[in-house]
Design a protein around this motif. Structure first.
Motif, PDB file in Angstrom:
ATOM      1  N   THR A   1       0.854  -1.188   0.000  1.00 33.89           N
ATOM      2  CA  THR A   1       0.000   0.000   0.000  1.00 33.89           C
ATOM      3  C   THR A   1       0.890   1.239   0.000  1.00 33.89           C
ATOM      4  OG1 THR A   1      -0.155   0.163   2.427  1.00 33.89           O
ATOM      5  CG2 THR A   1      -1.857  -1.134   1.293  1.00 33.89           C
ATOM      6  N   GLU A   2       0.370   2.293  -0.566  1.00 34.30           N
ATOM      7  CA  GLU A   2       1.095   3.572  -0.556  1.00 34.30           C
ATOM      8  C   GLU A   2       0.089   4.710  -0.660  1.00 34.30           C
ATOM      9  OE1 GLU A   2       4.575   6.045  -3.008  1.00 34.30           O
ATOM     10  OE2 GLU A   2       3.971   4.042  -3.682  1.00 34.30           O
ATOM     11  N   VAL A   3       0.313   5.765   0.084  1.00 31.40           N
ATOM     12  CA  VAL A   3      -0.465   6.982  -0.076  1.00 31.40           C
ATOM     13  C   VAL A   3       0.306   7.893  -1.019  1.00 31.40           C
ATOM     14  CG1 VAL A   3      -1.469   8.992   1.065  1.00 31.40           C
ATOM     15  CG2 VAL A   3      -1.486   6.770   2.223  1.00 31.40           C
ATOM     16  N   THR A   4      -0.280   8.183  -2.166  1.00 33.13           N
ATOM     17  CA  THR A   4       0.393   8.988  -3.180  1.00 33.13           C
ATOM     18  C   THR A   4      -0.260  10.364  -3.279  1.00 33.13           C
ATOM     19  OG1 THR A   4      -1.011   8.197  -4.988  1.00 33.13           O
ATOM     20  CG2 THR A   4       0.962   6.915  -4.487  1.00 33.13           C
ATOM     21  N   ALA A   5       0.468  11.285  -3.841  1.00 34.74           N
ATOM     22  CA  ALA A   5      -0.023  12.642  -4.051  1.00 34.74           C
ATOM     23  C   ALA A   5      -0.023  12.951  -5.539  1.00 34.74           C
ATOM     24  CB  ALA A   5       0.845  13.665  -3.317  1.00 34.74           C
ATOM     25  N   GLN A   6      -1.145  13.408  -6.030  1.00 35.20           N
ATOM     26  CA  GLN A   6      -1.231  13.829  -7.425  1.00 35.20           C
ATOM     27  C   GLN A   6      -1.334  15.352  -7.468  1.00 35.20           C
ATOM     28  OE1 GLN A   6      -4.388  12.076  -9.639  1.00 35.20           O
ATOM     29  NE2 GLN A   6      -3.601  12.790 -11.579  1.00 35.20           N
ATOM     30  N   HIS A   7      -0.397  15.973  -8.144  1.00 38.56           N
ATOM     31  CA  HIS A   7      -0.337  17.429  -8.200  1.00 38.56           C
ATOM     32  C   HIS A   7      -1.053  17.926  -9.455  1.00 38.56           C
ATOM     33  CE1 HIS A   7       2.697  18.018  -4.916  1.00 38.56           C
ATOM     34  NE2 HIS A   7       2.798  16.704  -5.139  1.00 38.56           N
ATOM     35  N   GLY A   8      -1.887  18.916  -9.277  1.00 41.49           N
ATOM     36  CA  GLY A   8      -2.619  19.492 -10.398  1.00 41.49           C
ATOM     37  C   GLY A   8      -2.769  20.990 -10.221  1.00 41.49           C
ATOM     38  N   THR A   9      -3.741  21.542 -10.902  1.00 38.33           N
ATOM     39  CA  THR A   9      -4.012  22.973 -10.822  1.00 38.33           C
ATOM     40  C   THR A   9      -5.499  23.203 -10.591  1.00 38.33           C
ATOM     41  OG1 THR A   9      -4.437  23.210 -13.184  1.00 38.33           O
ATOM     42  CG2 THR A   9      -2.142  23.462 -12.450  1.00 38.33           C
ATOM     43  N   MET A  10      -5.826  24.433 -10.207  1.00 38.99           N
ATOM     44  CA  MET A  10      -7.222  24.769 -10.010  1.00 38.99           C
ATOM     45  C   MET A  10      -8.000  24.681 -11.327  1.00 38.99           C
ATOM     46  SD  MET A  10      -8.958  25.464  -7.255  1.00 38.99           S
ATOM     47  CE  MET A  10      -7.906  26.287  -6.047  1.00 38.99           C
ATOM     48  N   ALA A  11      -7.344  24.953 -12.439  1.00 40.06           N
ATOM     49  CA  ALA A  11      -8.014  24.844 -13.739  1.00 40.06           C
ATOM     50  C   ALA A  11      -8.421  23.404 -14.014  1.00 40.06           C
ATOM     51  CB  ALA A  11      -7.091  25.362 -14.846  1.00 40.06           C
ATOM     52  N   GLU A  12      -7.542  22.441 -13.686  1.00 44.01           N
ATOM     53  CA  GLU A  12      -7.880  21.034 -13.871  1.00 44.01           C
ATOM     54  C   GLU A  12      -9.027  20.633 -12.940  1.00 44.01           C
ATOM     55  OE1 GLU A  12      -5.467  16.853 -14.284  1.00 44.01           O
ATOM     56  OE2 GLU A  12      -4.999  18.100 -12.542  1.00 44.01           O
ATOM     57  N   LYS A  13      -8.981  21.108 -11.693  1.00 42.30           N
ATOM     58  CA  LYS A  13     -10.050  20.783 -10.749  1.00 42.30           C
ATOM     59  C   LYS A  13     -11.388  21.331 -11.227  1.00 42.30           C
ATOM     60  CE  LYS A  13      -9.788  19.027  -7.234  1.00 42.30           C
ATOM     61  NZ  LYS A  13     -10.046  17.629  -6.786  1.00 42.30           N
ATOM     62  N   LYS A  14     -11.384  22.534 -11.791  1.00 40.72           N
ATOM     63  CA  LYS A  14     -12.634  23.089 -12.313  1.00 40.72           C
ATOM     64  C   LYS A  14     -13.166  22.227 -13.457  1.00 40.72           C
ATOM     65  CE  LYS A  14     -14.739  27.186 -14.439  1.00 40.72           C
ATOM     66  NZ  LYS A  14     -15.186  26.621 -15.727  1.00 40.72           N
ATOM     67  N   ALA A  15     -12.276  21.792 -14.347  1.00 39.53           N
ATOM     68  CA  ALA A  15     -12.713  20.948 -15.464  1.00 39.53           C
ATOM     69  C   ALA A  15     -13.294  19.634 -14.949  1.00 39.53           C
ATOM     70  CB  ALA A  15     -11.539  20.691 -16.407  1.00 39.53           C
ATOM     71  N   TRP A  16     -12.697  19.061 -13.911  1.00 38.37           N
ATOM     72  CA  TRP A  16     -13.196  17.806 -13.336  1.00 38.37           C
ATOM     73  C   TRP A  16     -14.576  18.001 -12.714  1.00 38.37           C
ATOM     74  CZ3 TRP A  16     -13.988  15.870  -8.244  1.00 38.37           C
ATOM     75  CH2 TRP A  16     -14.080  14.466  -8.162  1.00 38.37           C
ATOM     76  N   LEU A  17     -14.752  19.110 -12.027  1.00 33.27           N
ATOM     77  CA  LEU A  17     -16.034  19.393 -11.380  1.00 33.27           C
ATOM     78  C   LEU A  17     -17.110  19.811 -12.382  1.00 33.27           C
ATOM     79  CD1 LEU A  17     -14.746  21.209  -8.189  1.00 33.27           C
ATOM     80  CD2 LEU A  17     -15.950  19.011  -8.254  1.00 33.27           C
ATOM     81  N   SER A  18     -16.727  20.017 -13.632  1.00 32.27           N
ATOM     82  CA  SER A  18     -17.702  20.301 -14.679  1.00 32.27           C
ATOM     83  C   SER A  18     -18.345  19.030 -15.235  1.00 32.27           C
ATOM     84  CB  SER A  18     -17.038  21.082 -15.822  1.00 32.27           C
ATOM     85  OG  SER A  18     -16.541  22.323 -15.373  1.00 32.27           O
ATOM     86  N   ILE A  19     -17.740  17.875 -14.988  1.00 35.61           N
ATOM     87  CA  ILE A  19     -18.328  16.603 -15.404  1.00 35.61           C
ATOM     88  C   ILE A  19     -19.600  16.387 -14.589  1.00 35.61           C
ATOM     89  CG2 ILE A  19     -17.964  14.112 -15.552  1.00 35.61           C
ATOM     90  CD1 ILE A  19     -14.930  14.723 -15.715  1.00 35.61           C
ATOM     91  N   PRO A  20     -20.729  16.129 -15.222  1.00 34.37           N
ATOM     92  CA  PRO A  20     -22.006  16.115 -14.489  1.00 34.37           C
ATOM     93  C   PRO A  20     -22.025  15.288 -13.216  1.00 34.37           C
ATOM     94  CG  PRO A  20     -22.435  16.058 -16.838  1.00 34.37           C
ATOM     95  CD  PRO A  20     -20.945  15.963 -16.680  1.00 34.37           C
ATOM     96  N   VAL A  21     -21.410  14.107 -13.216  1.00 36.77           N
ATOM     97  CA  VAL A  21     -21.484  13.269 -12.014  1.00 36.77           C
ATOM     98  C   VAL A  21     -20.662  13.808 -10.849  1.00 36.77           C
ATOM     99  CG1 VAL A  21     -22.023  11.116 -13.210  1.00 36.77           C
ATOM    100  CG2 VAL A  21     -19.632  11.788 -12.898  1.00 36.77           C
ATOM    101  N   PHE A  22     -19.743  14.736 -11.118  1.00 41.42           N
ATOM    102  CA  PHE A  22     -18.909  15.279 -10.061  1.00 41.42           C
ATOM    103  C   PHE A  22     -19.303  16.693  -9.648  1.00 41.42           C
ATOM    104  CE2 PHE A  22     -15.614  12.452 -12.231  1.00 41.42           C
ATOM    105  CZ  PHE A  22     -15.851  11.395 -11.369  1.00 41.42           C
ATOM    106  N   ALA A  23     -20.285  17.287 -10.321  1.00 36.41           N
ATOM    107  CA  ALA A  23     -20.659  18.676 -10.057  1.00 36.41           C
ATOM    108  C   ALA A  23     -21.149  18.843  -8.622  1.00 36.41           C
ATOM    109  CB  ALA A  23     -21.718  19.134 -11.046  1.00 36.41           C
ATOM    110  N   ARG A  24     -20.899  19.995  -8.057  1.00 38.01           N
ATOM    111  CA  ARG A  24     -21.250  20.307  -6.681  1.00 38.01           C
ATOM    112  C   ARG A  24     -22.056  21.608  -6.609  1.00 38.01           C
ATOM    113  NH1 ARG A  24     -19.787  15.858  -6.566  1.00 38.01           N
ATOM    114  NH2 ARG A  24     -18.180  14.873  -5.307  1.00 38.01           N
ATOM    115  N   PRO A  25     -22.819  21.763  -5.518  1.00 39.34           N
ATOM    116  CA  PRO A  25     -23.036  20.864  -4.382  1.00 39.34           C
ATOM    117  C   PRO A  25     -23.827  19.618  -4.789  1.00 39.34           C
ATOM    118  CG  PRO A  25     -23.690  23.115  -3.826  1.00 39.34           C
ATOM    119  CD  PRO A  25     -23.497  23.058  -5.313  1.00 39.34           C
TER     120      PRO A  25
END
Length: 282
Positions: free
Chosen positions: A215-239
């Motif tokens: 097992t390993e706990v890993t860190a994935q580094h990204g940007t706020m722009a990538e996070k916004k694009a991910w949260l634009s996918i309908p199943v991940f949209a919030r709230p």
């Protein structure tokens, strides 16, 4: 568009198209796929399963590591995701099976699979049933490699504390929703227990006859722009709650994103697990 959720909303064309576009433009799923495939011992593999394979990001990583003679089977319950995947990923070694992960053993030979890889999806399945099915299809010594998001596993990589500069986009979304739309967030402390901690994973693997070997706990580094694009996918949209339409959630996302900068660094934690069917298993 009506709101969707990350458990039941995958078999929708809009979600499938948005997800495939995200994986094509942003590195998140490609990076995690390469990490998992690299741990699966694929150099001499003859048959590999991409479990909950979606549109094929992980299958692509697997195909880059297996021999020319190998077969790769991508199993997913969403026909929409697989239709999108077939458009962009054509390889004679790859076949697609539309079926729930829990029914994996009905579609591949018992004891005939060298490795099963599952990226970012095990949490939404019946874990006990999936682990049992994986154990039945793996050959002795075969590997089962998967990851669990840090929030679901209850783990945090140290980089989350040292790299983050300000509130997360999720936090800002809830603030904007409350400020501008009368949204009432769940009380603090509600549903904070991890859904799939390592203790549960270890217990369920053992019950299925699989041994946890790494097992390993890993860190994935990204940007706020990538996070916004991910949260634009309908199943991940919030709230996730509040009865908002997808259009309203995108409005909230835009307002929250305006409080950040595109290159603000983000960190996502993953619990990565490698299990194995014991060699002496009959």
């Amino acid at each position: 568009m009506a709101p969707q959720d990350a458990l039941t909303g995958w078999d929708e064309n809009a979600t499938a198209e948005a997800y495939e576009a995200f994986t094509r433009i942003h590195p998140m799923y490609n990076v995690t796929s390469l990490d998992l495939a690299g741990r699966a011992g694929l150099a001499d593999a003859g048959l590999v399963v991409d479990l909950c394979g979606g549109a094929g990001a992980t299958a692509r990583a697997i195909l880059g590591l297996v021999p020319d003679r190998a077969r790769v089977v991508s199993v997913d319950s969403s026909g929409a995701m697989q239709r999108v995947g077939r458009r962009s990923l054509s390889d004679p070694r790859l076949s697609w099976i539309t079926a729930p992960a829990e029914q994996l053993d009905a579609h591949v030979p018992a004891g005939g699979v060298d490795a099963v890889v599952c990226n970012s999806a095990i949490w939404k399945a019946d874990v006990a049933a999936v682990f049992a099915a994986v154990a039945r299809v793996l050959r002795p010594g075969g590997r089962f490699v998967f990851n669990i998001g840090g929030g679901f596993a209850g783990v945090h990589h140290p980089d989350e504390r040292t790299v983050r500069t300000g509130p997360s986009l999720n936090t800002l979304i809830h603030l904007v929703a409350a400020r501008d739309h009368g949204y009432t967030p769940p009380p603090k402390g509600t549903d904070t227990a991890p859904k799939l901690p390592l203790e549960t994973v270890t217990t369920e693997l053992a019950a299925a006859g699989l041994a946890l070997v790494e097992t390993e706990v890993t860190a994935q580094h990204g940007t706020m722009a990538e996070k916004k694009a991910w949260l634009s996918i309908p199943v991940f949209a919030r709230p996730a709650g509040g009865g908002f339409t997808h259009a309203q959630r995108m409005e909230i996302l835009d307002a929250a994103y305006s409080l950040t900068t595109p290159d603000t660094p983000t960190v996502t934690s993953w619990l990565v697990a490698v299990a194995q069917r014991p060699v002496d298993t009959p």
